[in-house]
Motif scaffolding. Structure first.
Motif, PDB file in Angstrom:
ATOM      1  N   ALA A   1       0.826  -1.208   0.000  1.00 51.03           N
ATOM      2  CA  ALA A   1       0.000   0.000   0.000  1.00 51.03           C
ATOM      3  C   ALA A   1       0.855   1.251   0.000  1.00 51.03           C
ATOM      4  CB  ALA A   1      -0.933   0.003   1.207  1.00 51.03           C
ATOM      5  N   LEU A   2       0.499   2.181  -0.859  1.00 55.71           N
ATOM      6  CA  LEU A   2       1.080   3.519  -0.871  1.00 55.71           C
ATOM      7  C   LEU A   2       0.022   4.456  -0.318  1.00 55.71           C
ATOM      8  CD1 LEU A   2       3.168   5.716  -1.754  1.00 55.71           C
ATOM      9  CD2 LEU A   2       2.023   5.721  -3.987  1.00 55.71           C
ATOM     10  N   LEU A   3       0.271   5.006   0.865  1.00 52.64           N
ATOM     11  CA  LEU A   3      -0.674   5.930   1.489  1.00 52.64           C
ATOM     12  C   LEU A   3      -0.146   7.351   1.394  1.00 52.64           C
ATOM     13  CD1 LEU A   3      -1.957   4.134   4.715  1.00 52.64           C
ATOM     14  CD2 LEU A   3      -2.858   4.082   2.395  1.00 52.64           C
ATOM     15  N   VAL A   4      -0.919   8.222   0.796  1.00 54.70           N
ATOM     16  CA  VAL A   4      -0.493   9.605   0.593  1.00 54.70           C
ATOM     17  C   VAL A   4      -1.627  10.549   1.008  1.00 54.70           C
ATOM     18  CG1 VAL A   4       1.324   9.412  -1.118  1.00 54.70           C
ATOM     19  CG2 VAL A   4      -1.020   9.176  -1.851  1.00 54.70           C
ATOM     20  N   SER A   5      -1.327  11.407   1.983  1.00 48.76           N
ATOM     21  CA  SER A   5      -2.338  12.320   2.486  1.00 48.76           C
ATOM     22  C   SER A   5      -1.663  13.588   2.979  1.00 48.76           C
ATOM     23  CB  SER A   5      -3.109  11.650   3.632  1.00 48.76           C
ATOM     24  OG  SER A   5      -2.254  11.441   4.747  1.00 48.76           O
ATOM     25  N   GLY A   6      -2.443  14.411   3.693  1.00 45.40           N
ATOM     26  CA  GLY A   6      -1.890  15.654   4.212  1.00 45.40           C
ATOM     27  C   GLY A   6      -0.835  15.442   5.277  1.00 45.40           C
ATOM     28  N   GLY A   7      -0.934  14.342   6.012  1.00 49.76           N
ATOM     29  CA  GLY A   7       0.012  14.110   7.092  1.00 49.76           C
ATOM     30  C   GLY A   7       0.912  12.915   6.904  1.00 49.76           C
ATOM     31  N   HIS A   8       0.646  12.105   5.872  1.00 46.20           N
ATOM     32  CA  HIS A   8       1.390  10.861   5.725  1.00 46.20           C
ATOM     33  C   HIS A   8       1.736  10.582   4.261  1.00 46.20           C
ATOM     34  CE1 HIS A   8       0.335   9.817   9.880  1.00 46.20           C
ATOM     35  NE2 HIS A   8      -0.862  10.289   9.587  1.00 46.20           N
ATOM     36  N   SER A   9       2.938  10.097   4.048  1.00 44.35           N
ATOM     37  CA  SER A   9       3.348   9.518   2.770  1.00 44.35           C
ATOM     38  C   SER A   9       4.118   8.263   3.150  1.00 44.35           C
ATOM     39  CB  SER A   9       4.228  10.478   1.969  1.00 44.35           C
ATOM     40  OG  SER A   9       3.509  11.639   1.604  1.00 44.35           O
ATOM     41  N   SER A  10       3.514   7.098   2.967  1.00 44.98           N
ATOM     42  CA  SER A  10       4.079   5.863   3.491  1.00 44.98           C
ATOM     43  C   SER A  10       3.936   4.721   2.514  1.00 44.98           C
ATOM     44  CB  SER A  10       3.373   5.460   4.798  1.00 44.98           C
ATOM     45  OG  SER A  10       3.369   6.501   5.737  1.00 44.98           O
ATOM     46  N   LEU A  11       4.905   3.809   2.552  1.00 45.71           N
ATOM     47  CA  LEU A  11       4.814   2.541   1.848  1.00 45.71           C
ATOM     48  C   LEU A  11       4.685   1.454   2.911  1.00 45.71           C
ATOM     49  CD1 LEU A  11       7.388   2.815  -1.076  1.00 45.71           C
ATOM     50  CD2 LEU A  11       4.985   2.131  -1.280  1.00 45.71           C
ATOM     51  N   LEU A  12       3.610   0.679   2.844  1.00 44.95           N
ATOM     52  CA  LEU A  12       3.294  -0.303   3.868  1.00 44.95           C
ATOM     53  C   LEU A  12       3.059  -1.670   3.240  1.00 44.95           C
ATOM     54  CD1 LEU A  12       0.672   1.913   5.732  1.00 44.95           C
ATOM     55  CD2 LEU A  12       3.084   1.627   6.345  1.00 44.95           C
ATOM     56  N   LEU A  13       3.493  -2.705   3.935  1.00 47.14           N
ATOM     57  CA  LEU A  13       3.275  -4.080   3.484  1.00 47.14           C
ATOM     58  C   LEU A  13       2.468  -4.793   4.558  1.00 47.14           C
ATOM     59  CD1 LEU A  13       3.905  -6.204   1.299  1.00 47.14           C
ATOM     60  CD2 LEU A  13       5.946  -6.827   2.627  1.00 47.14           C
ATOM     61  N   SER A  14       1.307  -5.346   4.179  1.00 44.68           N
ATOM     62  CA  SER A  14       0.424  -5.977   5.154  1.00 44.68           C
ATOM     63  C   SER A  14       0.073  -7.398   4.722  1.00 44.68           C
ATOM     64  CB  SER A  14      -0.871  -5.172   5.308  1.00 44.68           C
ATOM     65  OG  SER A  14      -1.803  -5.862   6.109  1.00 44.68           O
ATOM     66  N   SER A  15       0.336  -8.348   5.614  1.00 46.11           N
ATOM     67  CA  SER A  15      -0.071  -9.725   5.353  1.00 46.11           C
ATOM     68  C   SER A  15      -1.433 -10.016   5.969  1.00 46.11           C
ATOM     69  CB  SER A  15       0.966 -10.703   5.919  1.00 46.11           C
ATOM     70  OG  SER A  15       1.088 -10.552   7.322  1.00 46.11           O
ATOM     71  N   ASP A  16      -1.858  -9.163   6.914  1.00 39.46           N
ATOM     72  CA  ASP A  16      -3.166  -9.274   7.555  1.00 39.46           C
ATOM     73  C   ASP A  16      -3.518  -7.896   8.076  1.00 39.46           C
ATOM     74  OD1 ASP A  16      -5.325  -9.563   9.300  1.00 39.46           O
ATOM     75  OD2 ASP A  16      -4.651 -11.478  10.100  1.00 39.46           O
ATOM     76  N   ILE A  17      -4.503  -7.253   7.464  1.00 39.05           N
ATOM     77  CA  ILE A  17      -4.792  -5.861   7.770  1.00 39.05           C
ATOM     78  C   ILE A  17      -5.255  -5.659   9.210  1.00 39.05           C
ATOM     79  CG2 ILE A  17      -7.203  -5.910   7.030  1.00 39.05           C
ATOM     80  CD1 ILE A  17      -4.595  -3.080   6.588  1.00 39.05           C
ATOM     81  N   THR A  18      -5.675  -6.720   9.884  1.00 40.95           N
ATOM     82  CA  THR A  18      -6.130  -6.584  11.272  1.00 40.95           C
ATOM     83  C   THR A  18      -5.022  -6.776  12.290  1.00 40.95           C
ATOM     84  OG1 THR A  18      -6.719  -8.929  11.533  1.00 40.95           O
ATOM     85  CG2 THR A  18      -8.404  -7.461  10.613  1.00 40.95           C
ATOM     86  N   SER A  19      -3.853  -7.272  11.847  1.00 34.44           N
ATOM     87  CA  SER A  19      -2.823  -7.573  12.851  1.00 34.44           C
ATOM     88  C   SER A  19      -1.386  -7.374  12.396  1.00 34.44           C
ATOM     89  CB  SER A  19      -2.967  -9.027  13.322  1.00 34.44           C
ATOM     90  OG  SER A  19      -2.740  -9.929  12.237  1.00 34.44           O
ATOM     91  N   ASP A  20      -1.156  -7.246  11.101  1.00 36.72           N
ATOM     92  CA  ASP A  20       0.226  -7.184  10.627  1.00 36.72           C
ATOM     93  C   ASP A  20       0.386  -6.153   9.521  1.00 36.72           C
ATOM     94  OD1 ASP A  20       2.920  -7.764  10.119  1.00 36.72           O
ATOM     95  OD2 ASP A  20       2.399  -9.320   8.658  1.00 36.72           O
ATOM     96  N   VAL A  21       0.867  -4.977   9.890  1.00 37.61           N
ATOM     97  CA  VAL A  21       1.176  -3.926   8.918  1.00 37.61           C
ATOM     98  C   VAL A  21       2.618  -3.511   9.151  1.00 37.61           C
ATOM     99  CG1 VAL A  21       0.610  -1.637   8.045  1.00 37.61           C
ATOM    100  CG2 VAL A  21      -1.217  -3.132   8.886  1.00 37.61           C
TER     101      VAL A  21
END
Length: 362
Positions: free
Chosen positions: A135-155
């Motif tokens: 996931a590439l998250l881009v917003s007013g406060g964040h620009s991040s590259l994230l890898l998640s194997s389980d969105i509820t427990s592992d980001v």
């Protein structure tokens, strides 16, 4: 409880009071009350103004969402709320409201992470997330590259901005150009009529020795501001459309280049883009072009689901319920710096049994 959990989500991390209702991965309602006009004259979000606006909008927005979804509050299987990151005062309004509704209804409460919610919202558009998800998250406060194997427990964070986030840079350049607030939509609009190659603005952290996945837009912001100031000092007209297009191209070039590289390096064949800047038309187009060339499937929610909203919180809450994650305790509090590695804030016990199953809410 139905096979697919019915969850209400509350989002108040910044200036949007968002309330969403989902059943599983189906969006039933997405009600938003924005206070952006109240902040525009200040050129940015004022925390106290945002908090007061959330207080005024909360109950009417929840009632509007329930009506839109055609469900009763008593039918809900859970209440989810953004616990962080975000503006502390604004978060507290949402958390307090969620606690009140959960207690009155005798339903489980889930404090969830704002950033993880931005990833999970894509399930409402394109179905269950692949595992793992880049996931590439881009917003007013964040620009991040994230890898998640389980969105509820592992980001897992791969990279993040070390100074200004992309959205902040858009707002600041729009201010220098006297285009108003928020800057992202207006710069996107002007850029469509400009030349993205007119001005060679720098690409931050793209050298061979720079961090592969981190972002920096402070230098770009400064370079653009100085270019504009030099034009004005010389008595020349500033080509707003070309500046907008060239600046925007510098931002999206770096974002998409690093995101595709991360997918290749990690062996992930999907890229999800979320956050408010994901509504930018040039970012979406360039990401599609580069992902197609690299054999990567691109997932981007429709623009309304990219900006802050309650639907994304409800989506993550529904996933928590479906996977039997531990509910949050009544001492849940807002955490303005909640790390993305904590997709939700669990409790030490099932607090639902502490309250009557009989609804107090009417």
């Amino acid at each position: 409880m139905a096979d697919e959990p019915l969850v209400l989500g509350i989002e108040t991390s910044c200036d949007e009071t968002g309330v969403g209702i989902v059943r599983g991965t189906t969006l039933l309602a997405d009600a938003v009350a924005s206070s952006v006009d109240e902040h525009a004259r200040f050129g940015g979000v004022v925390p106290e103004v945002a908090s007061r606006a959330h207080l005024e909008a909360m109950v009417p927005t929840i009632e509007r969402a329930l009506k839109e979804a055609g469900v009763s509050a008593r039918d809900l299987d859970g209440i989810a709320v953004t616990a962080g990151p975000g503006l502390a005062g604004a978060l507290l309004v949402g958390v307090s409201a969620a606690k009140a509704y959960a207690y009155a209804l005798g339903k489980p409460l889930y404090g969830v992470n704002h950033l993880a919610s931005h990833i999970c919202v894509d399930q409402l558009e394109h179905g269950p997330l692949p595992e793992p998800t880049m996931a590439l998250l881009v917003s007013g406060g964040h620009s991040s590259l994230l890898l998640s194997s389980d969105i509820t427990s592992d980001v897992r964070p791969l990279g993040a901005t070390i100074d200004d986030a992309a959205g902040e840079a858009f707002d600041k350049i729009a201010r220098v150009l006297n285009l108003g607030f928020p800057g992202g939509p207006v710069i996107d609009r002007y850029a469509k009529e400009g030349d993205p190659e007119a001005i060679a603005f720098p690409r931050g952290l793209t050298g061979p020795r720079d961090p592969a996945y981190d972002f920096s837009f402070s230098g770009l912001k400064t370079a653009v501001a100085r270019w504009i100031e030099a034009k004005r000092a010389a008595g020349e007209e500033v080509p707003v459309r070309d500046v907008s297009a060239s600046f925007q191209e510098a931002v999206v070039d770096v974002l998409t280049r690093k995101a595709v590289r991360a997918c290749r390096d990690e062996g992930v064949d999907h890229l999800m883009i979320g956050g408010g800047v994901a509504a930018n038309s040039r970012l979406r187009a360039l990401a599609q072009e580069r992902c197609a060339a690299a054999g990567i499937r691109l997932r981007v929610p429709r623009p309304k689901l990219c900006t802050d909203n309650g639907a994304m919180v409800a989506a993550l809450g529904a996933e928590m319920v479906a996977r039997n994650r531990t509910a949050s305790s009544w001492d849940l509090s807002a955490d303005s710096s909640l790390p993305v590695t904590d997709p939700h804030v669990p409790g030490t016990h099932d607090h639902v049994h502490e309250v009557s199953r009989e609804n107090l809410y009417s």
